[in-house]
Design a protein around this motif. Sequence first.
Motif, PDB file in Angstrom:
ATOM      1  N   LEU A  10       0.825  -1.207   0.000  1.00  9.45           N
ATOM      2  CA  LEU A  10       0.000   0.000   0.000  1.00  9.45           C
ATOM      3  C   LEU A  10       0.858   1.255   0.000  1.00  9.45           C
ATOM      4  O   LEU A  10       1.965   1.277   0.527  1.00  9.45           O
ATOM      5  CB  LEU A  10      -0.917   0.015   1.229  1.00  9.45           C
ATOM      6  N   GLY A  11       0.314   2.320  -0.586  1.00 12.98           N
ATOM      7  CA  GLY A  11       0.957   3.627  -0.482  1.00 12.98           C
ATOM      8  C   GLY A  11       0.736   4.204   0.902  1.00 12.98           C
ATOM      9  O   GLY A  11       0.037   3.622   1.744  1.00 12.98           O
ATOM     10  N   GLY A  12       1.326   5.374   1.146  1.00 11.94           N
ATOM     11  CA  GLY A  12       1.110   5.996   2.440  1.00 11.94           C
ATOM     12  C   GLY A  12       2.193   6.974   2.810  1.00 11.94           C
ATOM     13  O   GLY A  12       3.112   7.256   2.034  1.00 11.94           O
ATOM     14  N   ALA A  13       2.060   7.501   4.026  1.00  9.11           N
ATOM     15  CA  ALA A  13       3.020   8.466   4.549  1.00  9.11           C
ATOM     16  C   ALA A  13       2.955   8.442   6.071  1.00  9.11           C
ATOM     17  O   ALA A  13       1.871   8.250   6.650  1.00  9.11           O
ATOM     18  CB  ALA A  13       2.713   9.868   4.032  1.00  9.11           C
ATOM     19  N   ASN A  14       4.108   8.619   6.696  1.00  4.64           N
ATOM     20  CA  ASN A  14       4.177   8.700   8.156  1.00  4.64           C
ATOM     21  C   ASN A  14       4.509  10.138   8.533  1.00  4.64           C
ATOM     22  O   ASN A  14       5.587  10.634   8.242  1.00  4.64           O
ATOM     23  CB  ASN A  14       5.234   7.738   8.699  1.00  4.64           C
ATOM     24  N   HIS A  15       3.533  10.795   9.174  1.00  3.79           N
ATOM     25  CA  HIS A  15       3.686  12.202   9.565  1.00  3.79           C
ATOM     26  C   HIS A  15       4.084  12.355  11.031  1.00  3.79           C
ATOM     27  O   HIS A  15       4.038  13.460  11.565  1.00  3.79           O
ATOM     28  CB  HIS A  15       2.374  12.944   9.313  1.00  3.79           C
ATOM     29  N   GLY A  16       4.456  11.255  11.663  1.00  2.21           N
ATOM     30  CA  GLY A  16       4.772  11.309  13.082  1.00  2.21           C
ATOM     31  C   GLY A  16       3.517  11.071  13.904  1.00  2.21           C
ATOM     32  O   GLY A  16       3.335   9.987  14.480  1.00  2.21           O
ATOM     33  N   TRP A  17       2.634  12.050  13.935  1.00  2.00           N
ATOM     34  CA  TRP A  17       1.375  11.897  14.677  1.00  2.00           C
ATOM     35  C   TRP A  17       0.410  10.969  13.959  1.00  2.00           C
ATOM     36  O   TRP A  17      -0.469  10.370  14.577  1.00  2.00           O
ATOM     37  CB  TRP A  17       0.718  13.253  14.911  1.00  2.00           C
ATOM     38  N   LEU A  18       0.582  10.849  12.625  1.00  2.00           N
ATOM     39  CA  LEU A  18      -0.292  10.026  11.798  1.00  2.00           C
ATOM     40  C   LEU A  18       0.539   9.116  10.917  1.00  2.00           C
ATOM     41  O   LEU A  18       1.393   9.583  10.156  1.00  2.00           O
ATOM     42  CB  LEU A  18      -1.165  10.920  10.904  1.00  2.00           C
TER      43      LEU A  18
END
Length: 233
Positions: A10-18
């Motif tokens: 899957l795609g995605g991103a880790n923003h720290g809080w999310l």
Amino acid sequence: MIDVRHFDSLGGANHGWLDAKHHFSFASYHDPKRMGWGALRVWNDDTIAPGTGFPPHPHADMEIITYVREGAITHEDSLGNKGRTEAGDVQVMSAGTGIRHAEYNAEPGTTRIFQIWIIPDGERKAPSWGTRPFPKGERSGRFVTLASGVEGDGDALPIRTDARVLGASVKAGETVEYTLAPGRYAYLVPATGHVEVNGVALNARDGAAIRDEATLRITASEDAELVLVDTVA
């Protein structure tokens, strides 16, 4: 046809809080082969840190269903609605002609949700929001309709599209079935557990894009919690 979309693909991103994973193209993740499935446009797998969340932002012309897998989510919107939805329960926001909302994890621990967007059909209407509990005992060994725009679906939260969002809890060794009408599209994700769908293996948080399968036979090899969307093409 059952097309498995493994969680690690899957795609995605880790923003720290999310920490967000996207089953379909969303935000900065774009895959022309994963633009949606029928009227299902978004399925996000979000992990939200304690005391954080999505600040107020606008939406329009979308049916947004939030299935809480762990913890709880607290909602506020420009209509004055406020509410807290706990694990296993569901909230629905019909964005309609336009609404601003915020979603926060006000809990001391992590919150995990599936956020599902389905394209509405018919006339644009004023926005609305609702939430309700769905005790897991009610869906033990069977699918229960959680949100629906299909006539006759009774206690389900209303959405403005020809679709159903369903949940089931399946114990190891059990099988549940779901009939998929001709021309319909289904998307299935085990929130937890390991299952086989018509002989095709799915691990927790994998997705299965399904069509042209008249009956879905889902057998759990370990206790599983399932979320299924049934929608038009």
